[in-house]
Scaffold this motif. Structure first.
Motif, PDB file in Angstrom:
ATOM      1  N   ALA A   1       0.841  -1.202   0.000  1.00  0.00           N
ATOM      2  CA  ALA A   1       0.000   0.000   0.000  1.00  0.00           C
ATOM      3  C   ALA A   1       0.871   1.245   0.000  1.00  0.00           C
ATOM      4  O   ALA A   1       0.579   2.230  -0.696  1.00  0.00           O
ATOM      5  CB  ALA A   1      -0.930  -0.012   1.209  1.00  0.00           C
ATOM      6  N   GLY A   2       1.958   1.224   0.776  1.00  0.00           N
ATOM      7  CA  GLY A   2       2.889   2.339   0.773  1.00  0.00           C
ATOM      8  C   GLY A   2       3.577   2.498  -0.570  1.00  0.00           C
ATOM      9  O   GLY A   2       3.767   3.625  -1.058  1.00  0.00           O
TER      10      GLY A   2
ATOM     11  N   PHE B   1       4.844   1.243   5.993  1.00  0.00           N
ATOM     12  CA  PHE B   1       4.186   1.992   4.924  1.00  0.00           C
ATOM     13  C   PHE B   1       5.162   2.974   4.272  1.00  0.00           C
ATOM     14  O   PHE B   1       5.238   3.067   3.036  1.00  0.00           O
ATOM     15  CB  PHE B   1       2.980   2.737   5.498  1.00  0.00           C
ATOM     16  CG  PHE B   1       2.188   3.510   4.483  1.00  0.00           C
ATOM     17  CD1 PHE B   1       1.159   2.909   3.789  1.00  0.00           C
ATOM     18  CD2 PHE B   1       2.465   4.849   4.235  1.00  0.00           C
ATOM     19  CE1 PHE B   1       0.417   3.624   2.857  1.00  0.00           C
ATOM     20  CE2 PHE B   1       1.736   5.570   3.305  1.00  0.00           C
ATOM     21  CZ  PHE B   1       0.705   4.956   2.619  1.00  0.00           C
ATOM     22  N   PHE B   2       5.934   3.703   5.082  1.00  0.00           N
ATOM     23  CA  PHE B   2       6.846   4.705   4.518  1.00  0.00           C
ATOM     24  C   PHE B   2       8.043   4.054   3.825  1.00  0.00           C
ATOM     25  O   PHE B   2       8.609   4.644   2.904  1.00  0.00           O
ATOM     26  CB  PHE B   2       7.301   5.678   5.606  1.00  0.00           C
ATOM     27  CG  PHE B   2       6.290   6.758   5.886  1.00  0.00           C
ATOM     28  CD1 PHE B   2       6.079   7.780   4.987  1.00  0.00           C
ATOM     29  CD2 PHE B   2       5.536   6.739   7.049  1.00  0.00           C
ATOM     30  CE1 PHE B   2       5.138   8.775   5.232  1.00  0.00           C
ATOM     31  CE2 PHE B   2       4.587   7.718   7.308  1.00  0.00           C
ATOM     32  CZ  PHE B   2       4.387   8.736   6.395  1.00  0.00           C
ATOM     33  N   ILE B   3       8.423   2.869   4.251  1.00  0.00           N
ATOM     34  CA  ILE B   3       9.435   2.127   3.484  1.00  0.00           C
ATOM     35  C   ILE B   3       8.900   1.834   2.092  1.00  0.00           C
ATOM     36  O   ILE B   3       9.604   1.988   1.080  1.00  0.00           O
ATOM     37  CB  ILE B   3       9.830   0.833   4.218  1.00  0.00           C
ATOM     38  CG1 ILE B   3      10.615   1.160   5.485  1.00  0.00           C
ATOM     39  CG2 ILE B   3      10.658  -0.068   3.308  1.00  0.00           C
ATOM     40  CD1 ILE B   3      10.907  -0.048   6.354  1.00  0.00           C
ATOM     41  N   GLY B   4       7.651   1.404   2.018  1.00  0.00           N
ATOM     42  CA  GLY B   4       7.033   1.173   0.721  1.00  0.00           C
ATOM     43  C   GLY B   4       6.957   2.445  -0.103  1.00  0.00           C
ATOM     44  O   GLY B   4       7.215   2.427  -1.318  1.00  0.00           O
ATOM     45  N   CYS B   5       6.622   3.566   0.530  1.00  0.00           N
ATOM     46  CA  CYS B   5       6.585   4.856  -0.177  1.00  0.00           C
ATOM     47  C   CYS B   5       7.936   5.191  -0.787  1.00  0.00           C
ATOM     48  O   CYS B   5       8.027   5.636  -1.946  1.00  0.00           O
ATOM     49  CB  CYS B   5       6.161   5.966   0.774  1.00  0.00           C
ATOM     50  SG  CYS B   5       4.446   5.919   1.290  1.00  0.00           S
ATOM     51  N   ALA B   6       9.000   5.020  -0.003  1.00  0.00           N
ATOM     52  CA  ALA B   6      10.339   5.335  -0.489  1.00  0.00           C
ATOM     53  C   ALA B   6      10.720   4.459  -1.684  1.00  0.00           C
ATOM     54  O   ALA B   6      11.371   4.921  -2.621  1.00  0.00           O
ATOM     55  CB  ALA B   6      11.354   5.165   0.642  1.00  0.00           C
TER      56      ALA B   6
END
Length: 401
Positions: free
Chosen positions: A68-69, A219-224
């Motif tokens: 999802a991220g 989630f923010f790992i996925g965003c990055a």
């Protein structure tokens, strides 16, 4: 004869509705995770013994949040670069509202479903086990607290966490241009949430089953990983043999710990008294480091060992999972509702015929819903023209969220 004639039509429609201009590894794993959530949330389902939660310290929840991220970073990061933070944040908040409406709808359906079954089958234990008993004792307060996300029955706690984390992303989105700073701040918040037991408020003093202040790190790992900076290189970790070996060691140790925790706990307590407290402390609520390392190890191996253009990702076996992954929200909601129906059916009869019926019909319903949702989206994007499924639908940035 009919089946033979229908088969090419079915495969043509499914192939046309799978969006091929995406990273199908993400869609496939996301779809597989949604199917696993349906299986794992159906008590008595024998297939549940084969799902990753029995052999790894991470399960479908970690994969769902990480991907999802990734989707958020890919979609909304691009919107921010083109149209600015305010516009991108408004799109994210629009998605938050959609998720909130979906959660409330699912809450109403699930509560009515369980309550009716408990009354008709004289199974009041359903209400207690699924934490729905407040609806029997204090229904108006329970509904009010549920609307505030301060009360979350069992199986209805993933979307509230996702809503909270996505709202954080709307505020922190500009940091995605400096991924290492964003990850450092995110890791600091995760560590503080774990060390000081910080979480969001709840109604009856119970902690959130998924603490958003901890799960935001994944989630923010996925965003990055998903963000594509204009004119720059996306964040990536190239293949190194030693890193691959280390990931294998992490997964192997996690498998041993999982077996000791769930299958051999009495042996662990008796023969490994010094190690047992550490295993018992591996919590899911605040994303224990071992669970985090497990999902990151799996991600590294899949990203580097499965080619992005692998032929099998475009094959018939992968199509259902790709479709479910691309239509994740309705499939998730349907999976939660269907899992309880499957539970009731298996409690009536847990023979092989019922096992097959629950899994085949449940999976068919999820894939059918994904097909219908994808077809509707294609029709909408193509202005309702006839034959929208005859070609590949156009994908916009917001479709990826």
């Amino acid at each position: 004869m009919l089946a033979t004639a229908a088969h090419p039509v079915f495969t043509h429609v499914m192939a046309a509705l799978v969006r091929l201009d995406r990273d199908l590894r993400v869609d496939f794993v996301r779809g597989l995770s949604l199917w696993v959530i349906f299986v794992n949330h159906t008590p008595g389902n024998v297939i549940g013994y084969l799902t990753p939660r029995n052999y790894t310290l991470a399960d479908a929840s970690e994969a769902f949040v990480l991907l999802a991220g990734y989707a958020a970073g890919l979609a909304y990061g691009g919107v921010m670069d083109r149209q600015g933070w305010f516009f991108a944040a408004s799109r994210v908040l629009g998605r938050v509202f959609t998720l909130y409406v979906a959660h409330i709808f699912l809450l109403v359906v699930f509560t009515a479903q369980v309550g009716l079954s408990a009354a008709r089958l004289d199974a009041a234990a359903y209400l207690d086990e699924l934490h729905l008993d407040p609806f029997a004792t204090d229904p108006y307060r329970a509904l009010f607290e549920a609307l505030l996300l301060r009360y979350q029955p069992s199986f209805l706690n993933i979307l509230p966490m996702y809503i909270a984390v996505l709202a954080m992303f709307a505020v922190a989105m500009p940091l995605i241009r400096r991924p290492w700073l964003m990850l450092a701040l995110s890791a600091t918040l995760w560590l503080a949430a774990r060390v000081f037991d910080i979480t969001l408020p709840s109604w009856r003093g119970e902690d959130w089953f998924f603490n958003p202040l901890a799960w935001q790190l994944l989630f923010f790992i996925g965003c990055a990983l998903g963000y594509r900076p204009p004119g720059g290189q996306p964040l990536s970790l190239p293949w190194r043999r030693w890193a691959g070996v280390l990931c294998g060691v992490v997964l192997g140790c996690g498998a041993v710990m999982t077996v000791l925790m769930y299958a051999q706990w009495e042996f662990t307590q008796a023969r490994l008294p010094a190690f047992a407290p550490f295993i018992a402390a591996v919590d899911k609520a605040s994303l224990h480091p071992t669970r985090l390392m497990t999902i990151l190890a799996l991600t590294y191996l899949i990203a580097n060992l499965v080619p992005k253009d692998a032929a099998w990702l475009r094959g018939r076996f992968a199509w259902p999972f790709n479709l479910m992954g691309q239509q994740s929200l309705p499939v998730f909601c349907a999976g939660i509702a269907l899992s309880f129906l499957g539970r009731v059916a298996l409690e009536e009869s847990d023979g092989w015929a019922m096992q097959v019926a629950v899994n085949v019909l449940g999976t068919a319903a999820l894939v059918g819903l994904a097909l219908l949702t994808a077809w509707y989206g294609a029709e909408k994007r193509n202005g309702g023209r006839r034959g929208a499924t005859a070609g590949l639908p156009t994908v916009t940035a917001t479709d990826r969220g």
